[in-house]
Design a protein around this motif. Structure first.
Motif, PDB file in Angstrom:
ATOM      1  N   SER A 272       0.522  -1.528   0.003  1.00 53.60           N
ATOM      2  CA  SER A 272      -0.288  -0.281  -0.077  1.00 53.60           C
ATOM      3  C   SER A 272       0.581   1.023  -0.114  1.00 53.60           C
ATOM      4  N   ARG A 273       2.628   1.354   0.008  1.00 60.71           N
ATOM      5  CA  ARG A 273       2.975   1.897   0.076  1.00 60.71           C
ATOM      6  C   ARG A 273       4.161   2.232  -1.602  1.00 60.71           C
ATOM      7  N   THR A 274       3.892   1.236  -2.195  1.00 59.76           N
ATOM      8  CA  THR A 274       4.418   1.125  -3.221  1.00 59.76           C
ATOM      9  C   THR A 274       3.342   1.417  -4.600  1.00 59.76           C
ATOM     10  N   ILE A 275       3.009  -0.189  -4.693  1.00 62.00           N
ATOM     11  CA  ILE A 275       2.076  -0.346  -6.473  1.00 62.00           C
ATOM     12  C   ILE A 275       0.959  -0.179  -6.378  1.00 62.00           C
ATOM     13  N   LEU A 276       0.374  -0.173  -4.484  1.00 59.25           N
ATOM     14  CA  LEU A 276      -1.182   0.099  -4.386  1.00 59.25           C
ATOM     15  C   LEU A 276      -1.868   0.988  -3.344  1.00 59.25           C
ATOM     16  N   GLN A 277      -1.220   1.834  -3.839  1.00 56.87           N
ATOM     17  CA  GLN A 277      -0.821   3.296  -3.036  1.00 56.87           C
ATOM     18  C   GLN A 277      -2.626   3.608  -2.408  1.00 56.87           C
ATOM     19  N   GLY A 278      -2.504   4.346  -1.533  1.00 54.06           N
ATOM     20  CA  GLY A 278      -4.562   4.725  -1.709  1.00 54.06           C
ATOM     21  C   GLY A 278      -4.957   4.738  -0.474  1.00 54.06           C
ATOM     22  N   GLU A 279      -6.001   5.703  -0.332  1.00 57.89           N
ATOM     23  CA  GLU A 279      -6.491   5.657   1.490  1.00 57.89           C
ATOM     24  C   GLU A 279      -7.067   4.528   2.023  1.00 57.89           C
ATOM     25  N   VAL A 280      -7.195   4.359   3.023  1.00 53.25           N
ATOM     26  CA  VAL A 280      -7.850   3.639   4.233  1.00 53.25           C
ATOM     27  C   VAL A 280      -9.439   3.617   3.716  1.00 53.25           C
ATOM     28  N   SER A 281     -10.132   2.930   3.126  1.00 50.71           N
ATOM     29  CA  SER A 281     -11.586   3.325   3.958  1.00 50.71           C
ATOM     30  C   SER A 281     -12.148   3.284   4.752  1.00 50.71           C
TER      31      SER A 281
END
Lengths: 468, 255
Positions: A272-281
């Motif tokens: 979640s910090r490299t190829i799948l970044q984004g906000e937490v739902s």
């Protein structure tokens, strides 16, 4: 109806609606929701009667204050996990040996019968020494632990403990920027990783779902449990008295599962910090009341749906694999059998990561189903060596030691089994769920890289410290 | 889903949908009625697909569809969308809305939303035993009167009340009644806008779907869904609009 220009009508309505929503002071969709709630509250007030005079039963809340408390939540979780493994190990030992005695006893009779009716040697080899022996191993090693582990796990599920696990772990998953529901998909993975991957559908955000799919493999499915159980019992705790042996083995298994969960967090964090970044739902999770489990359903579901299902799958894969191994082990090219050649070729790399060529080969041949890794390994050692008779775990230990095993080999075997690539069924499920070759390949590459890196580091560290 | 396959066929089974909040025992009811062993588990959200099973009662055959558990039908999540689309497009002969007796207020939100779409509803108040343990009692008759549809109390795990439920389901399908069930009363501002929109909406879809409900969805600004509805109930109106997939394909994707 047909006289009006339809498309114009629809767009006219939209324009109208837009105009209206802009002219109102309130947010209409919020107001709609609020009004529905108000209506529901009103009706509920009129028809629900609470008896305020008798002492209210808040036993759920009291249990929850322990099971989900900051201080005790994790220790209780780990203790429960350990307890489940301990019961499994303790209970599976004797039936496993009994099954082995009966099944391997039949082996000699089958061979004798085949030879009596004039079957050629190779047929006896393929059918009895290959197929039957592997099947017997799969059944003897897998059936008892599964028949104990699954009902216990289903019992916890029925009681309502799983959402509490998710509640406890939510904070950690949030730190890893993934979904708290991943705790549930992880728990499903204990049964079968393919089922775990399918259950990732409960996660709404595609990003978080992918993270859960890619990391599901790090909890050992029941196909890998027997391997881990056997390793822990016969090797790590091998030299101890039997009651201490069980406790040490339990601790080892629990530790391994915790490592697997740790790797899940770390990998999720990295993804979640490299190829799948984004906000937490945000996660809204309802803690359901504890319910008395339906014993009949628990037994039915865990035995029929899970145990038999998984065993059947293993048997279907194990039978042809057993025959193949026997052939590979008995067809000689030059001085060596085919297995010997393959293992010899894989050996340098295997040694580098603290395993050997045969172990790597077993993992590769076990790709269709993890259940058959240990049987394949045993069959290939047997096919090369001279030893043909063994019926107990102690004899298995001797077989492995003869083939150069140390405690480091056993530890790395467990680590590799825990972390390595998913089985074919799981990968196929990943493809079905993601519909993407890229992510399916990722689901293969990620664990494989981690398994090799971890095993390599452990092997090098232990060797450089001179511990083996 | 082959619902279309059955339509027009004389002996087609009655399609009954099972809706409810997560973890109120829908799957337990499903298993009890169909005899199937759909995996149940005490955690919310475990039914991801619409499980289907059949049963017969009084020589009639029924097809039961277990919808994923949702708190509402506002399509804020995949589950909500699946449940809403099935009740809206699948046009089940009846929808059983399962409510947990112990948290009736929150559960009623969903029931009220289903009643906005269709009057073909039977309410099932499940987990009566759990509520009783917490000293909560539900006035089923009062609930039925207020909602305008039958309300049956059950303890699905022991099978208590399931016969009455089946009886009510069969009777309701036979005779849906003429009374309009309870509709949500919105605040004045919303009601005025809805009243203004209803005639316009009716021109689009006729009486195929409750125009009041559709007008409310317009205010939710769920455009894709409105187009889906209009296309489904009045296909010639939408020639050339953005959504090109057929309803069948869509339903397949949904189910």
């Amino acid at each position: 109806m047909n006289e009006v220009e339809p498309l114009k009508t629809l767009s006219q309505i939209y324009t109208e609606v837009n105009r209206i929503s802009h002219s109102t002071r309130i947010n209409l969709s919020d107001q709609i929701v609020a009004d529905i709630y108000a209506n529901a509250a009103q009706i509920a007030n009129e028809v629900v009667v609470r008896n305020p005079f008798s002492a209210s039963c808040d036993w759920d809340a009291r249990v929850d204050s322990i099971l989900t408390s900051r201080l005790l939540g994790y220790p209780v979780m780990i203790l429960l996990l350990g307890l489940v493994f301990w019961i499994t190990l303790q209970g599976a030992n004797i039936p496993s040996e009994m099954l082995a005695t009966v099944l391997f006893g039949l082996e000699g009779k089958m061979s004798a019968w085949l030879l009596q009716v004039g079957a050629p040697d190779w047929l006896n080899g393929v059918l009895v020494l290959g197929m039957y022996k592997t099947l017997a191993w799969v059944v003897a090693v897998m059936l008892p632990p599964m028949a104990i582990f699954f009902p216990l796990f289903t019992l916890l599920e029925d009681l309502g403990y799983l959402p509490r696990v998710a509640f406890n772990l939510d904070n950690l998953f949030k730190k890893a920027r993934s979904c708290g529901k991943q705790a549930l998909t992880m728990c499903m993975g204990f049964g079968c990783n393919a089922a775990g991957v399918t259950s990732c559908r409960i996660i709404d955000s595609p990003r978080e779902r992918l993270i859960a799919v890619l990391t599901n493999n790090f909890v050992p499915c029941n196909g890998r449990f027997p391997t881990l159980l056997a390793m822990a019992t016969i090797f790590v705790a091998g030299g101890l008295a039997s009651s201490a042996q069980m406790i040490v083995a339990t601790a080892v298994i629990t530790g391994l599962v915790l490592i697997g969960i740790g790797v899940t967090f770390l990998t999720s964090w990295c993804l979640s910090r490299t190829i799948l970044q984004g906000e937490v739902s945000a996660l809204i999770l309802e803690l359901p009341p504890y319910r008395r489990p339906q014993i009949g359903a628990v037994i039915y579901r865990s035995i029929i749906d899970r145990t038999i299902f998984v065993l059947m799958r293993a048997v279907v894969v194990a039978a042809p694999a057993g025959a193949l191994i026997w052939i590979l082990g008995n067809v000689q090219i030059g001085q060596l059998s085919i297995i010997g050649h393959l293992a010899h070729w894989l050996n340098p790399f295997g040694q580098l990561i603290g395993l050997d060529g045969f172990i790597l080969l077993a993992f590769i041949l076990g790709f269709p189903a993890n259940e058959i890794v240990l049987p394949i390994l045993i069959m290939s050692y047997l096919a090369v060596g001279q030893m043909t008779e063994f019926q107990s775990l102690e004899e298995l230990r001797r077989l492995l030691v003869t083939n150069g095993w140390t405690w480091l080999t056993a530890v790395n075997m467990m680590l590799f089994s825990l972390l390595h690539w998913p089985c074919a069924t799981t990968l196929l499920t990943v493809f079905k769920e993601t519909k993407s070759f890229k992510w399916t390949f990722m689901a293969f590459l990620l664990p494989t890289t981690i398994a090799i890196t971890v095993c390599f580091s452990v092997a090098q560290l232990v060797r450089s410290l001179g511990l083996v | 889903m082959d619902i279309k396959l059955f339509t027009g066929h004389k002996n087609r089974p009655h399609v009954v949908a099972l809706a409810g909040n997560p973890n109120v025992g829908k799957s337990t009811i499903f298993n009890a009625l169909t005899g199937l062993r759909q995996h149940t588990g005490n955690w919310p959200g475990k039914t991801v697909n619409n499980a289907r099973g059949t049963f017969s009662y009084k020589n009639k055959s029924f097809l039961l569809v277990d919808l994923p558990g949702t708190y509402s039908l506002l399509a804020r999540s995949v589950e909500e969308e699946i449940a809403r689309d099935f009740i809206c497009f699948g046009q089940p002969d009846l929808t059983i809305v399962v409510l947990a007796a112990s948290s009736l207020e929150r559960n009623l939100n969903l029931a009220l939303q289903v009643l906005e779409i269709t009057p073909r509803v039977v309410i099932c108040v499940n987990l009566l035993d759990e509520a009783k343990k917490n000293n909560i009692y539900v006035d089923l008759e009062g609930l039925s009167k207020r909602l305008g549809v039958p309300a049956i109390g059950t303890v699905a795990r022991t099978g208590q009340g399931l016969d009455e439920l089946l009886e009510a389901v069969a009777a309701r399908i036979e005779d849906p009644g003429t009374n309009q069930p309870r509709q949500v009363v919105y605040s004045q501002e919303v009601e005025e806008i809805v009243a203004f929109l209803i005639p316009q909406v009716q021109r689009l879809v006729g009486t195929a779907i409750n125009p009041r409900w559709l007008a409310l969805r317009l205010l939710d600004s769920d455009r894709a869904f409105i187009e889906k509805i209009v296309q489904h109930f009045n296909p010639q109106l939408c020639i050339g609009t953005s959504s090109e997939i057929s309803f069948d394909q869509h339903l397949e994707a949904v189910i």
